[in-house]
Design a protein around this motif. Sequence first.
Motif, PDB file in Angstrom:
ATOM      1  N   ARG A   1       0.836  -1.207   0.000  1.00  0.00           N
ATOM      2  CA  ARG A   1       0.000   0.000   0.000  1.00  0.00           C
ATOM      3  C   ARG A   1       0.873   1.260   0.000  1.00  0.00           C
ATOM      4  N   ASP A   2       2.161   1.062  -0.103  1.00  0.00           N
ATOM      5  CA  ASP A   2       3.098   2.193  -0.071  1.00  0.00           C
ATOM      6  C   ASP A   2       3.440   2.581  -1.513  1.00  0.00           C
ATOM      7  N   VAL A   3       2.585   3.413  -2.098  1.00  0.00           N
ATOM      8  CA  VAL A   3       2.728   3.825  -3.490  1.00  0.00           C
ATOM      9  C   VAL A   3       3.009   5.314  -3.540  1.00  0.00           C
ATOM     10  N   VAL A   4       3.910   5.708  -4.413  1.00  0.00           N
ATOM     11  CA  VAL A   4       4.217   7.125  -4.591  1.00  0.00           C
ATOM     12  C   VAL A   4       3.890   7.532  -6.027  1.00  0.00           C
ATOM     13  N   VAL A   5       3.607   8.817  -6.200  1.00  0.00           N
ATOM     14  CA  VAL A   5       3.280   9.367  -7.517  1.00  0.00           C
ATOM     15  C   VAL A   5       4.380  10.335  -7.927  1.00  0.00           C
ATOM     16  N   HIS A   6       4.937  10.115  -9.102  1.00  0.00           N
ATOM     17  CA  HIS A   6       5.935  11.016  -9.676  1.00  0.00           C
ATOM     18  C   HIS A   6       5.198  11.866 -10.713  1.00  0.00           C
ATOM     19  N   PRO A   7       4.906  13.127 -10.410  1.00  0.00           N
ATOM     20  CA  PRO A   7       4.059  13.934 -11.293  1.00  0.00           C
ATOM     21  C   PRO A   7       4.847  14.685 -12.371  1.00  0.00           C
ATOM     22  N   HIS A   8       4.102  15.244 -13.299  1.00  0.00           N
ATOM     23  CA  HIS A   8       4.624  16.212 -14.267  1.00  0.00           C
ATOM     24  C   HIS A   8       5.809  15.693 -15.073  1.00  0.00           C
ATOM     25  N   LEU A   9       5.697  14.490 -15.581  1.00  0.00           N
ATOM     26  CA  LEU A   9       6.741  13.958 -16.442  1.00  0.00           C
ATOM     27  C   LEU A   9       6.511  14.464 -17.863  1.00  0.00           C
ATOM     28  N   PRO A  10       7.448  15.209 -18.448  1.00  0.00           N
ATOM     29  CA  PRO A  10       7.246  15.740 -19.808  1.00  0.00           C
ATOM     30  C   PRO A  10       7.513  14.658 -20.852  1.00  0.00           C
ATOM     31  N   VAL A  11       6.596  14.561 -21.807  1.00  0.00           N
ATOM     32  CA  VAL A  11       6.721  13.575 -22.889  1.00  0.00           C
ATOM     33  C   VAL A  11       6.711  14.353 -24.203  1.00  0.00           C
ATOM     34  N   PRO A  12       7.857  14.503 -24.861  1.00  0.00           N
ATOM     35  CA  PRO A  12       7.909  15.314 -26.094  1.00  0.00           C
ATOM     36  C   PRO A  12       7.319  14.570 -27.284  1.00  0.00           C
ATOM     37  N   MET A  13       6.576  15.288 -28.090  1.00  0.00           N
ATOM     38  CA  MET A  13       6.020  14.761 -29.333  1.00  0.00           C
ATOM     39  C   MET A  13       6.892  15.213 -30.508  1.00  0.00           C
ATOM     40  N   PRO A  14       6.831  14.518 -31.621  1.00  0.00           N
ATOM     41  CA  PRO A  14       7.682  14.889 -32.769  1.00  0.00           C
ATOM     42  C   PRO A  14       7.492  16.315 -33.258  1.00  0.00           C
ATOM     43  N   ASP A  15       6.300  16.894 -33.074  1.00  0.00           N
ATOM     44  CA  ASP A  15       6.070  18.256 -33.560  1.00  0.00           C
ATOM     45  C   ASP A  15       6.472  19.320 -32.546  1.00  0.00           C
ATOM     46  N   GLY A  16       7.111  18.902 -31.447  1.00  0.00           N
ATOM     47  CA  GLY A  16       7.554  19.843 -30.420  1.00  0.00           C
ATOM     48  C   GLY A  16       6.572  20.041 -29.287  1.00  0.00           C
ATOM     49  N   THR A  17       5.356  19.575 -29.424  1.00  0.00           N
ATOM     50  CA  THR A  17       4.373  19.659 -28.339  1.00  0.00           C
ATOM     51  C   THR A  17       4.812  18.752 -27.197  1.00  0.00           C
ATOM     52  N   VAL A  18       4.569  19.191 -25.973  1.00  0.00           N
ATOM     53  CA  VAL A  18       4.911  18.396 -24.795  1.00  0.00           C
ATOM     54  C   VAL A  18       3.629  17.959 -24.107  1.00  0.00           C
ATOM     55  N   LEU A  19       3.457  16.646 -23.934  1.00  0.00           N
ATOM     56  CA  LEU A  19       2.364  16.089 -23.146  1.00  0.00           C
ATOM     57  C   LEU A  19       2.907  15.716 -21.767  1.00  0.00           C
ATOM     58  N   TYR A  20       2.032  15.735 -20.770  1.00  0.00           N
ATOM     59  CA  TYR A  20       2.483  15.470 -19.411  1.00  0.00           C
ATOM     60  C   TYR A  20       1.861  14.186 -18.872  1.00  0.00           C
ATOM     61  N   ALA A  21       2.687  13.484 -18.082  1.00  0.00           N
ATOM     62  CA  ALA A  21       2.280  12.209 -17.509  1.00  0.00           C
ATOM     63  C   ALA A  21       2.685  12.167 -16.049  1.00  0.00           C
ATOM     64  N   GLU A  22       2.177  11.147 -15.375  1.00  0.00           N
ATOM     65  CA  GLU A  22       2.611  10.868 -14.007  1.00  0.00           C
ATOM     66  C   GLU A  22       2.871   9.376 -13.893  1.00  0.00           C
ATOM     67  N   ARG A  23       3.711   9.019 -12.953  1.00  0.00           N
ATOM     68  CA  ARG A  23       4.072   7.611 -12.747  1.00  0.00           C
ATOM     69  C   ARG A  23       3.705   7.202 -11.327  1.00  0.00           C
ATOM     70  N   TRP A  24       2.861   6.171 -11.228  1.00  0.00           N
ATOM     71  CA  TRP A  24       2.498   5.578  -9.950  1.00  0.00           C
ATOM     72  C   TRP A  24       3.334   4.310  -9.768  1.00  0.00           C
ATOM     73  N   ALA A  25       4.045   4.191  -8.637  1.00  0.00           N
ATOM     74  CA  ALA A  25       4.907   3.026  -8.447  1.00  0.00           C
ATOM     75  C   ALA A  25       5.064   2.738  -6.961  1.00  0.00           C
ATOM     76  N   PRO A  26       5.315   1.494  -6.597  1.00  0.00           N
ATOM     77  CA  PRO A  26       5.659   1.211  -5.203  1.00  0.00           C
ATOM     78  C   PRO A  26       6.876   2.037  -4.786  1.00  0.00           C
ATOM     79  N   ARG A  27       6.843   2.465  -3.542  1.00  0.00           N
ATOM     80  CA  ARG A  27       7.957   3.289  -3.058  1.00  0.00           C
ATOM     81  C   ARG A  27       9.279   2.529  -3.142  1.00  0.00           C
ATOM     82  N   HIS A  28       9.220   1.233  -2.932  1.00  0.00           N
ATOM     83  CA  HIS A  28      10.429   0.409  -2.983  1.00  0.00           C
ATOM     84  C   HIS A  28      10.231  -0.681  -4.032  1.00  0.00           C
TER      85      HIS A  28
END
Length: 541
Positions: free
Chosen positions: A20-47
Motif C-alpha cells: 500500500r506504499d505507493v508514490v506518484v511522480h508527477p509532471h513527467l514531460p513527454v515530447p512529441m515529434p512536432d515539439g508539443t509536450v504532453l504530461y504524464a505521471e508515474r504511480w509506483a511502489p515506493r520500494h
Amino acid sequence: MGRGSRLFQRLLRLGPPLTRDVVVHPHLPVPMPDGTVLYAERWAPRHGGDGLPTALIRTPYGRGRRSTLAALPLAERGFQVVVQSVRGTFGSGGAFKPMRNEREDGLATLDWLVKQPWCGDSVVLTGSSYLGYVQWAVADQLPPQVRAMVPVVTEAALTLAFLREDAFELETPFAWGVMVSGQERKGALLRQLLGARRAHRAQFTTPLEEADRAAIGSPSPYIQNILSHGAEDPHWDGVDQQARVAAASVPVSSVAGWFDIFLPGQLRDYRALRAAGREAWLTVGPWAHTAVGVQAEGARQTLEFGLPHARGERPQEREPVRLYVMGAEAWRGFESWPPAGYAPRRFHLQEGGGLATAEPGPSGPDRYRYDPADPTPAVGGVRFAPGRGGRKVNTRLEARADVLTYTTAVLDADTEVIGEVEAEVWFRSSLPYADVFVRLCDVDAKGRSRNVCDGLVGLSGADEITRASLRLWPTAHVFKRGHRIRVQVSSGAFPRYNRNPGTGEPRATAVTLRAADQRVFHDPEHPSAVVLPVRATSAAG
C-alpha cells in the motif's frame, strides 16, 4: 493512500495488495515529434518499482486524483502505472481534437516510455472508453515491449456508431461534448451534477445546432461536428481504427457490458481478432457504460490477463468468451461469439397484443400517435447517463399511449436467448419520415416488465407500408419458466435517440415538429416479428 486503497479494494472486489506504499511522480514531460509536450505521471511502489511491468493509460480526463481509481489498484498489485493526459487536456500542450491525434501521439508516447530507465521490458495498454480507443489507434504498430491490451467498454470506431443516418444516437455524444467542455474548470464535477437537468433540457432545443449553447452557454466544436457530419462523412476520415484491429500484434482481453453504448462495435472488434487468429478474450457483464462493475472487471483483466503476459507467463485457463447470462444471473463460458447452438426463432406479433412462434392470422393493424413535442422517453437500457442505464421496470413506459406491447403466454420452460437479436416490423406512418423502436422485455410472474435489449431504425418513405428491419443490441438472457416474453413497439427513445421531427429536415437545423399517426401490421402478408437466437427446452405457444 491507505484509506483510499482499502475503499478501492472493496469497491472493485480485488484481493489484498502486494503493497500500500505507493508514490506518484508527477509532471513527467513527454515530447512529441512536432515539439508539443504532453504530461504524464508515474504511480509506483515506493520500494522496488523500477523495472516492474508498466501499465500505460492515456486519458483526456486528467491525472492526480482523477486517475486514482484506475492507477492505484494496479500500482499496488504488481505494476507501475503511467497516466498521460492526451494532447490539449490537463496541462498537455496543443489543442484537444477528439480522436484526431491519438495514433501519432500514442506511438510517440510508447517510443518515449520504453526508453525510460525505470520502465523495464514489458508494457500493458489498458483503459476504458476513450482510454480504450487510444489503444486501437496504435494496435498495429506496437513496440516489442508491449505484451497485452485490455480495452474496456470501447471500440475502434469511437463516435461513428452514434452518427448513423437511420439511427442518430443523440444522448451519448451530446453529453460527452458537454462534459469535456467544462471538465477543467474549478469544481467541474459539482458543476456537472448541478447542470445535468439543464443539459437534459437542452436536447429539446430546436434547432439542435443551438443545443450546446443552451447547455453550456457557448458552441462546442465536437457537438457541432456530430450534428452536422454523419458517420460516412469525409470529416471523420482518420477516426475509424477498425483496420488496425486484426493487425494487433499482442493478446487482447476485451471487457464489455450488455447495456454499454459501444457493445456492437466491441463485439465486431472481437470477431475481427478471432478471425485473424489472434489470442483474444471477451468478458461481457450486466453493465451500462459507467457502472462500477466495468471498472472492477477492467482492473481484474489487467491483473489476471495483462500482468501474466507482461511477465512472460500464461494467464489462468478459461473459455475465450465469458458472458453474464441475465435472468439466470450467472456467468458462463463459451468458445466463441456468437456461441454455437442458438438458432434463430421468429416470435410473431399477433392480434390483441399477443406474441407467439405461430404465424399471425388475418387482422387489422394496431395504431398509435407519436408526437415529437412529447417524445416517447428512454427508460433504462443503453444510456450514457450514470444510474439511468441497465435493467429497469417498464410499467410507466408501457402505460403510454404511444407504446404498443405484444406478449407471449406464460412460458412452460426456460427459454435461453444468447446472440444477435433482430426484428422485422411492417409499418406505415401518416408522414414519410418516421422511426421504429423495438424493445425486448422479460415479464416476471408478478407482471413486472424489464428491458432486455432494444434498437431503432429511421425510415423514409414511411407513408407507404414498409418493412422496418432492425438490429437490436446483442444479449444473453434466460426467460424463466413462469415468465413471459414481451416486445414493445414505439417511435422513439428520447434522448438516447434524437426526436424524429417527421419532416425530413437535417437533424442540426430542423425546427418544425409534426405529430404522426403510426400503424403496425401483423397479418399473413405482413408478418412482423422479433427474431431471437434460442436454445430452449420448449417453445412459447
